[in-house]
Design a protein around this motif. Structure first.
Motif, PDB file in Angstrom:
ATOM      1  N   HIS A 125       0.849  -1.196   0.000  1.00 30.56           N
ATOM      2  CA  HIS A 125       0.000   0.000   0.000  1.00 30.56           C
ATOM      3  C   HIS A 125       0.883   1.243   0.000  1.00 30.56           C
ATOM      4  CE1 HIS A 125      -3.059   2.944   0.952  1.00 30.56           C
ATOM      5  NE2 HIS A 125      -2.236   3.416   1.871  1.00 30.56           N
ATOM      6  N   LYS A 126       0.655   2.119  -0.963  1.00 31.43           N
ATOM      7  CA  LYS A 126       1.402   3.372  -1.072  1.00 31.43           C
ATOM      8  C   LYS A 126       0.437   4.521  -0.888  1.00 31.43           C
ATOM      9  CE  LYS A 126       4.876   1.437  -4.151  1.00 31.43           C
ATOM     10  NZ  LYS A 126       5.400   1.385  -5.513  1.00 31.43           N
ATOM     11  N   TRP A 127       0.689   5.364   0.080  1.00 35.22           N
ATOM     12  CA  TRP A 127       1.813   5.498   0.983  1.00 35.22           C
ATOM     13  C   TRP A 127       1.299   5.784   2.384  1.00 35.22           C
ATOM     14  CZ3 TRP A 127       6.576   4.535  -1.011  1.00 35.22           C
ATOM     15  CH2 TRP A 127       6.765   4.694  -2.388  1.00 35.22           C
ATOM     16  N   VAL A 128       2.195   5.604   3.382  1.00 34.84           N
ATOM     17  CA  VAL A 128       1.931   6.021   4.755  1.00 34.84           C
ATOM     18  C   VAL A 128       3.163   6.804   5.206  1.00 34.84           C
ATOM     19  CG1 VAL A 128       1.550   5.244   7.122  1.00 34.84           C
ATOM     20  CG2 VAL A 128       0.506   3.996   5.230  1.00 34.84           C
ATOM     21  N   VAL A 129       2.960   7.948   5.845  1.00 30.06           N
ATOM     22  CA  VAL A 129       4.103   8.737   6.294  1.00 30.06           C
ATOM     23  C   VAL A 129       4.460   8.402   7.748  1.00 30.06           C
ATOM     24  CG1 VAL A 129       3.683  10.628   4.657  1.00 30.06           C
ATOM     25  CG2 VAL A 129       2.641  10.719   6.947  1.00 30.06           C
ATOM     26  N   GLN A 130       5.663   8.804   8.151  1.00 29.68           N
ATOM     27  CA  GLN A 130       6.179   8.528   9.499  1.00 29.68           C
ATOM     28  C   GLN A 130       5.173   8.922  10.579  1.00 29.68           C
ATOM     29  OE1 GLN A 130       9.495   7.466   9.674  1.00 29.68           O
ATOM     30  NE2 GLN A 130      10.033   7.659  11.820  1.00 29.68           N
ATOM     31  N   GLU A 131       4.510  10.073  10.382  1.00 29.72           N
ATOM     32  CA  GLU A 131       3.588  10.610  11.382  1.00 29.72           C
ATOM     33  C   GLU A 131       2.271   9.832  11.461  1.00 29.72           C
ATOM     34  OE1 GLU A 131       6.702  13.363  10.346  1.00 29.72           O
ATOM     35  OE2 GLU A 131       5.266  12.293   9.073  1.00 29.72           O
ATOM     36  N   GLU A 132       2.079   8.858  10.577  1.00 31.40           N
ATOM     37  CA  GLU A 132       0.872   8.020  10.598  1.00 31.40           C
ATOM     38  C   GLU A 132       1.160   6.624  11.136  1.00 31.40           C
ATOM     39  OE1 GLU A 132      -1.700   9.743   6.867  1.00 31.40           O
ATOM     40  OE2 GLU A 132       0.026   8.492   6.376  1.00 31.40           O
ATOM     41  N   ILE A 133       2.336   6.453  11.729  1.00 29.78           N
ATOM     42  CA  ILE A 133       2.731   5.174  12.311  1.00 29.78           C
ATOM     43  C   ILE A 133       2.891   5.358  13.823  1.00 29.78           C
ATOM     44  CG2 ILE A 133       4.537   3.411  12.404  1.00 29.78           C
ATOM     45  CD1 ILE A 133       5.069   4.000   9.433  1.00 29.78           C
ATOM     46  N   LYS A 134       2.266   4.497  14.587  1.00 29.45           N
ATOM     47  CA  LYS A 134       2.277   4.617  16.041  1.00 29.45           C
ATOM     48  C   LYS A 134       3.696   4.479  16.593  1.00 29.45           C
ATOM     49  CE  LYS A 134       0.026   2.834  20.190  1.00 29.45           C
ATOM     50  NZ  LYS A 134      -0.958   1.860  20.719  1.00 29.45           N
ATOM     51  N   THR A 185     -10.090  15.133  -2.814  1.00 25.68           N
ATOM     52  CA  THR A 185      -9.427  16.277  -2.187  1.00 25.68           C
ATOM     53  C   THR A 185      -8.513  15.790  -1.065  1.00 25.68           C
ATOM     54  OG1 THR A 185     -11.264  16.631  -0.639  1.00 25.68           O
ATOM     55  CG2 THR A 185     -11.332  17.847  -2.723  1.00 25.68           C
ATOM     56  N   ASN A 186      -7.378  16.479  -0.916  1.00 28.31           N
ATOM     57  CA  ASN A 186      -6.387  16.118   0.106  1.00 28.31           C
ATOM     58  C   ASN A 186      -6.022  14.633   0.048  1.00 28.31           C
ATOM     59  OD1 ASN A 186      -6.621  18.774   0.888  1.00 28.31           O
ATOM     60  ND2 ASN A 186      -6.968  18.338   3.037  1.00 28.31           N
ATOM     61  N   HIS A 187      -5.833  14.121  -1.161  1.00 27.14           N
ATOM     62  CA  HIS A 187      -5.447  12.706  -1.285  1.00 27.14           C
ATOM     63  C   HIS A 187      -4.049  12.506  -0.721  1.00 27.14           C
ATOM     64  CE1 HIS A 187      -4.916   8.668  -2.736  1.00 27.14           C
ATOM     65  NE2 HIS A 187      -3.745   9.043  -3.221  1.00 27.14           N
ATOM     66  N   LYS A 188      -3.906  11.510   0.131  1.00 25.26           N
ATOM     67  CA  LYS A 188      -2.631  11.149   0.737  1.00 25.26           C
ATOM     68  C   LYS A 188      -2.213   9.783   0.206  1.00 25.26           C
ATOM     69  CE  LYS A 188      -3.895  13.317   5.140  1.00 25.26           C
ATOM     70  NZ  LYS A 188      -5.352  13.343   5.026  1.00 25.26           N
ATOM     71  N   TRP A 189      -1.073   9.623  -0.360  1.00 25.38           N
ATOM     72  CA  TRP A 189       0.025  10.525  -0.628  1.00 25.38           C
ATOM     73  C   TRP A 189       0.532  10.238  -2.024  1.00 25.38           C
ATOM     74  CZ3 TRP A 189       0.883  14.052   3.145  1.00 25.38           C
ATOM     75  CH2 TRP A 189       0.485  13.749   4.443  1.00 25.38           C
TER      76      TRP A 189
END
Length: 199
Positions: A125-134, A185-189
């Protein structure tokens, strides 16, 4: 009596049709037409255990960037820039016209995870950023690291156990774009290598 029996049969047939309709959106969603997709959701490409696996749904409005993420000081594509997407994360994304709505400096990850709601595992799955990981801290996580996701890009993602498949330190962007007659809108990432100047 005959009329009541016919009414009961008709209700049963109609109920069966409704059940079948509900199941069809949980199957090969990559093939779903826009009319079969909720007006507030959009299908992800290539989810599931194989490259042709069933899609997963993203909300049409992605919400704000996660708390603590650092804005890019001098991104190649500043906020407001019109671009063309080259990523194929979701149906209709590759080649779509987009507008940059956020540019950030962080580590960005492709992850493998099983949704908390059940179903097939999601690969790459693309993508998850550092700030979205516990409890990710501020150091780049190695491939193979097991993590817990805090992202809510799709149903069943928040709280899911995941494994880091790969990572990048490219500038990462939030974008607004249109695909299949729908506006995201605001699609991540999307990372920098998945964007080219608008033609």
């Amino acid at each position: 009596m005959r009329k009541r029996l016919m009414t009961t049969i008709a209700a049963g047939v109609l109920g069966g049709a409704l059940v079948l309709t509900g199941c069809s959106t949980g199957g090969d969603q990559g093939q779903a037409s826009p009319s079969a997709t909720s007006s507030s959701q959009h299908q992800e490409h290539g989810s599931g255990s194989s490259s042709s696996g069933g899609g997963m749904e993203h909300p049409m409005a992605g919400g704000p960037a996660p708390a603590g993420i650092e804005k890019a000081a001098s991104p190649k594509y500043p906020v407001g820039t019109h671009v063309t997407l080259t990523a194929g994360h979701m149906t209709g994304m590759d080649g779509a016209k987009a507008t940059i709505v956020g540019a950030f400096d962080t580590y960005t990850y492709a992850v493998n995870f099983t949704p908390t709601t059940g179903g097939e595992p999601v690969k790459d799955h693309k993508w998850v950023v550092q700030e979205e990981i516990k409890d990710a801290g501020d150091q780049r996580l190695a491939d193979g690291t097991e993590v817990t996701l805090e992202a809510e890009h799709m149903t069943g993602m928040k709280g899911a156990k995941a494994t880091i498949a790969s990572s990048t330190d490219q500038t990462v962007y939030m974008v607004d774009y249109e695909a299949d007659g729908m506006t995201m809108t605001n699609h991540k990432w999307v990372v920098e290598s998945e964007i080219k100047p608008a033609s």
